[in-house]
Scaffold this motif. Structure first.
Motif, PDB file in Angstrom:
ATOM      1  N   ALA A 104      64.541  57.390-100.965  1.00  0.00           N
ATOM      2  CA  ALA A 104      65.820  57.492-101.265  1.00  0.00           C
ATOM      3  C   ALA A 104      66.080  58.960-101.936  1.00  0.00           C
ATOM      4  CB  ALA A 104      66.334  56.427-102.506  1.00  0.00           C
ATOM      5  N   PHE A 105      66.756  59.679-101.162  1.00  0.00           N
ATOM      6  CA  PHE A 105      67.082  61.077-101.338  1.00  0.00           C
ATOM      7  C   PHE A 105      68.063  61.280-102.395  1.00  0.00           C
ATOM      8  CE2 PHE A 105      67.833  65.882-100.728  1.00  0.00           C
ATOM      9  CZ  PHE A 105      66.568  66.102-100.422  1.00  0.00           C
ATOM     10  N   THR A 106      67.747  61.733-103.729  1.00  0.00           N
ATOM     11  CA  THR A 106      68.856  61.685-104.768  1.00  0.00           C
ATOM     12  C   THR A 106      68.407  62.855-105.672  1.00  0.00           C
ATOM     13  OG1 THR A 106      69.844  60.263-106.648  1.00  0.00           O
ATOM     14  CG2 THR A 106      67.235  59.888-105.973  1.00  0.00           C
ATOM     15  N   TYR A 107      69.093  62.854-106.851  1.00  0.00           N
ATOM     16  CA  TYR A 107      68.684  63.738-107.883  1.00  0.00           C
ATOM     17  C   TYR A 107      68.769  63.417-109.121  1.00  0.00           C
ATOM     18  CZ  TYR A 107      68.943  68.685-109.531  1.00  0.00           C
ATOM     19  OH  TYR A 107      68.688  69.891-110.264  1.00  0.00           O
ATOM     20  N   ARG A 108      67.849  63.831-110.132  1.00  0.00           N
ATOM     21  CA  ARG A 108      67.703  63.608-111.350  1.00  0.00           C
ATOM     22  C   ARG A 108      68.758  64.457-112.375  1.00  0.00           C
ATOM     23  NH1 ARG A 108      64.617  65.608-115.098  1.00  0.00           N
ATOM     24  NH2 ARG A 108      62.837  66.120-113.475  1.00  0.00           N
ATOM     25  N   PRO A 116      56.540  51.840 -90.858  1.00  0.00           N
ATOM     26  CA  PRO A 116      57.751  52.690 -90.909  1.00  0.00           C
ATOM     27  C   PRO A 116      58.297  53.287 -91.982  1.00  0.00           C
ATOM     28  CG  PRO A 116      58.150  50.426 -90.022  1.00  0.00           C
ATOM     29  CD  PRO A 116      56.821  50.573 -90.647  1.00  0.00           C
ATOM     30  N   GLY A 117      58.654  54.507 -91.850  1.00  0.00           N
ATOM     31  CA  GLY A 117      59.366  55.479 -93.239  1.00  0.00           C
ATOM     32  C   GLY A 117      60.727  55.577 -92.846  1.00  0.00           C
ATOM     33  N   ILE A 118      61.420  55.683 -93.517  1.00  0.00           N
ATOM     34  CA  ILE A 118      63.016  56.043 -93.645  1.00  0.00           C
ATOM     35  C   ILE A 118      63.544  56.485 -94.831  1.00  0.00           C
ATOM     36  CG2 ILE A 118      65.483  55.097 -93.175  1.00  0.00           C
ATOM     37  CD1 ILE A 118      63.840  52.477 -92.347  1.00  0.00           C
ATOM     38  N   ARG A 119      64.486  57.866 -94.494  1.00  0.00           N
ATOM     39  CA  ARG A 119      64.785  58.517 -95.568  1.00  0.00           C
ATOM     40  C   ARG A 119      66.377  58.082 -95.569  1.00  0.00           C
ATOM     41  NH1 ARG A 119      64.922  65.096 -95.631  1.00  0.00           N
ATOM     42  NH2 ARG A 119      63.064  64.682 -97.108  1.00  0.00           N
ATOM     43  N   VAL A 120      67.004  57.652 -96.968  1.00  0.00           N
ATOM     44  CA  VAL A 120      68.340  57.154 -97.083  1.00  0.00           C
ATOM     45  C   VAL A 120      68.981  58.004 -97.980  1.00  0.00           C
ATOM     46  CG1 VAL A 120      67.460  55.655 -98.746  1.00  0.00           C
ATOM     47  CG2 VAL A 120      69.732  55.297 -97.397  1.00  0.00           C
ATOM     48  N   ARG A 163      54.062  68.628 -97.993  1.00  0.00           N
ATOM     49  CA  ARG A 163      54.625  69.554 -97.103  1.00  0.00           C
ATOM     50  C   ARG A 163      55.232  69.171 -96.115  1.00  0.00           C
ATOM     51  NH1 ARG A 163      49.798  73.809 -95.096  1.00  0.00           N
ATOM     52  NH2 ARG A 163      49.742  75.218 -96.919  1.00  0.00           N
ATOM     53  N   VAL A 164      55.497  67.548 -95.947  1.00  0.00           N
ATOM     54  CA  VAL A 164      56.385  66.939 -95.056  1.00  0.00           C
ATOM     55  C   VAL A 164      57.292  66.081 -95.967  1.00  0.00           C
ATOM     56  CG1 VAL A 164      54.505  67.083 -93.217  1.00  0.00           C
ATOM     57  CG2 VAL A 164      54.801  65.109 -94.714  1.00  0.00           C
ATOM     58  N   PRO A 165      58.500  65.678 -95.362  1.00  0.00           N
ATOM     59  CA  PRO A 165      59.264  64.753 -95.984  1.00  0.00           C
ATOM     60  C   PRO A 165      58.515  63.466 -96.517  1.00  0.00           C
ATOM     61  CG  PRO A 165      60.723  65.764 -94.218  1.00  0.00           C
ATOM     62  CD  PRO A 165      59.048  66.170 -94.245  1.00  0.00           C
ATOM     63  N   VAL A 187      59.036  75.077 -94.959  1.00  0.00           N
ATOM     64  CA  VAL A 187      58.569  73.629 -95.822  1.00  0.00           C
ATOM     65  C   VAL A 187      59.513  73.059 -96.725  1.00  0.00           C
ATOM     66  CG1 VAL A 187      57.052  72.815 -97.343  1.00  0.00           C
ATOM     67  CG2 VAL A 187      56.045  74.198 -95.449  1.00  0.00           C
ATOM     68  N   ILE A 188      60.021  74.420 -97.214  1.00  0.00           N
ATOM     69  CA  ILE A 188      61.168  73.746 -98.337  1.00  0.00           C
ATOM     70  C   ILE A 188      62.311  73.194 -97.649  1.00  0.00           C
ATOM     71  CG2 ILE A 188      62.728  74.572-100.259  1.00  0.00           C
ATOM     72  CD1 ILE A 188      60.278  76.510-101.188  1.00  0.00           C
ATOM     73  N   ALA A 189      62.788  74.178 -96.706  1.00  0.00           N
ATOM     74  CA  ALA A 189      63.994  73.677 -95.894  1.00  0.00           C
ATOM     75  C   ALA A 189      63.809  72.174 -95.392  1.00  0.00           C
ATOM     76  CB  ALA A 189      64.245  74.568 -94.719  1.00  0.00           C
ATOM     77  N   GLY A 190      62.706  71.815 -94.875  1.00  0.00           N
ATOM     78  CA  GLY A 190      62.420  70.606 -94.171  1.00  0.00           C
ATOM     79  C   GLY A 190      62.270  69.391 -95.345  1.00  0.00           C
ATOM     80  N   LEU A 191      62.158  69.863 -96.539  1.00  0.00           N
ATOM     81  CA  LEU A 191      61.968  68.835 -97.657  1.00  0.00           C
ATOM     82  C   LEU A 191      63.296  68.588 -98.248  1.00  0.00           C
ATOM     83  CD1 LEU A 191      58.794  69.834 -99.349  1.00  0.00           C
ATOM     84  CD2 LEU A 191      59.085  67.883 -97.696  1.00  0.00           C
TER      85      LEU A 191
END
Length: 405
Positions: free
Chosen positions: A290-294, A256-260, A243-245, A30-34
């Motif tokens: 938007a896959f980022t980091y604080r 639609p859903g998109i990961r950027v 449990r899912v992205p 699960v963590i690897a997928g996220l």
């Protein structure tokens, strides 16, 4: 096997036992997928690698000039400098709290520059970059964190709502606004208006966000849900939220859903442009993760060293959104050092003006808290105001009686 455990075929109507299901994923799976990586992948839209290399994407092309790239770089540098000054001012006792955006500049500037003048944006409380793109000077945000106002701009004029502190509530507000755009015929084949709402990964666990997505789907509301997944909902990691992205949640609502790559300003711009255009033409809603980091604390009252590891923080430093664009400008666009020196000098000027404004914000009179509640004052509110002012006057009388002037 009981009849309730049998399923009906979608093709021929026959019944039978349910098909075998896949084994439940382990926590590690699960963590690897996220936790995707910024190196790319089928589910991550990226146009600029962490090393500053321009790459192509089959679905999201972006034709952008060197001048436009310089403008995006300038936006991110100035917004980061204002953010760092806000953080320092809180540490110096000038602000009650500050909410940093460090590390999320690309996600916000990319999305903010995709908005058209007629569009409407709904922030949470970290969207200093979106405010910048909507023409709101950083000094106009200071009153919120100093406790002197709720926001000094006109939301209709700027097409940017006031900051929302209640987690996820802005998603309902944005959906209602977007439904109004739909009902009033402001979307369609020829284009029109759209709404964009910003929230974090932690907000996706709030009921308001899910209600907003359900309503927006039912009414085809022209709203882009822009989730800044910065990996940490205060002190809880994203795997405690889902449990899912996060972008895959959109399929449950039928849109639609998109990961950027949220540290890639070009990808954020391209995907946001596409999503907003879809909404303006009546094909909304859309969810962008938007896959980022604080890179900093959740707020200045938080200590991130208590819940996250230093090596994770160091790994994300290598994906810095400003540095990757700077490298691209130097290596591939031939931008000279004079440009970067000019931006740094402009950032210094902004920082000085920001600090000076904060030091000299006038303290509002105590009756101010009663004057901004309703459009027309009620008898109850008037009575409360008078009672409170009399209470405060009592302290002045006591000081005078004690010889203090």
């Amino acid at each position: 096997m009981s009849p309730e455990q049998w399923t009906r075929s979608e093709t021929d109507g026959t019944t039978g036992p349910p098909a075998a299901t896949a084994a439940k994923p382990t926590r590690e799976q699960v963590i690897a997928g996220l936790r995707a990586t910024s190196e790319g992948g089928a589910d991550l839209v990226q146009l600029l690698t962490p090393e500053g290399q321009r790459v192509e994407h089959p679905d999201f092309d972006l034709d952008i000039s060197t001048a436009q790239l310089r403008d995006l770089y300038r936006d991110m540098v100035l917004v980061r400098r204002a953010d760092r000054e806000g953080n320092a001012l809180q540490r110096q006792g000038q602000l009650g709290i500050w909410v940093p955006l460090l590390g999320q500049e690309a996600a916000q500037i990319g999305a903010g520059r995709a908005l058209q003048p007629q569009d409407m944006a709904f922030p949470s409380y970290r969207e200093h970059g979106i405010a910048w793109c909507r023409g709101i000077d950083p000094t106009e945000i200071l009153g919120i964190f100093r406790g002197t106002d709720h926001g000094s701009w006109d939301p209709i004029d700027k097409r940017f709502h006031l900051y929302t502190i209640v987690i996820g509530n802005q998603c309902l507000n944005a959906t209602g606004y977007a439904m109004g755009q739909r009902f009033e015929g402001k979307v369609g084949d020829q284009g029109g208006e759209a709404t964009m709402v910003f929230f974090g990964d932690g907000a996706t666990s709030q009921g308001d966000v899910h209600e907003a997505m359900a309503w927006s789907a039912v009414y085809d509301a022209p709203v882009v849900f822009f989730c800044q997944n910065n990996q940490w909902a205060i002190s809880e990691p994203v795997e405690r939220q889902t449990r899912v992205p996060l972008y895959q949640r959109a399929s449950g609502y039928g849109f639609p859903g998109i990961r950027v790559d949220g540290n890639d300003v070009l990808a954020s711009l391209a995907v946001s442009r596409w999503a907003l255009d879809e909404c303006r033409h009546g094909n909304g809603p859309v969810l962008i993760e938007a896959f980022t980091y604080r890179m900093d604390a959740h707020t200045t009252s938080d200590d991130p060293t208590r819940y996250r590891l230093a090596d994770e923080h160091e790994a994300w430093k290598l994906k810095d959104p400003i540095e990757r664009l700077r490298v691209h400008l130097v290596r591939d666009q031939g931008v000279e050092q004079d440009f970067f020196d000019g931006v740094d000098a402009e950032a210094d000027e902004l920082a000085a003006r920001f600090r000076d404004f904060c030091f000299n914000i006038p303290e509002p009179p105590p009756e101010r808290m009663f004057s901004e509640v309703y459009a027309e004052e009620t008898p109850q509110l008037a009575a409360q105001r008078e009672s409170y002012l009399q209470y405060l006057a009592g302290f002045a009388d006591e000081a005078m009686a004690g010889g203090v002037r």
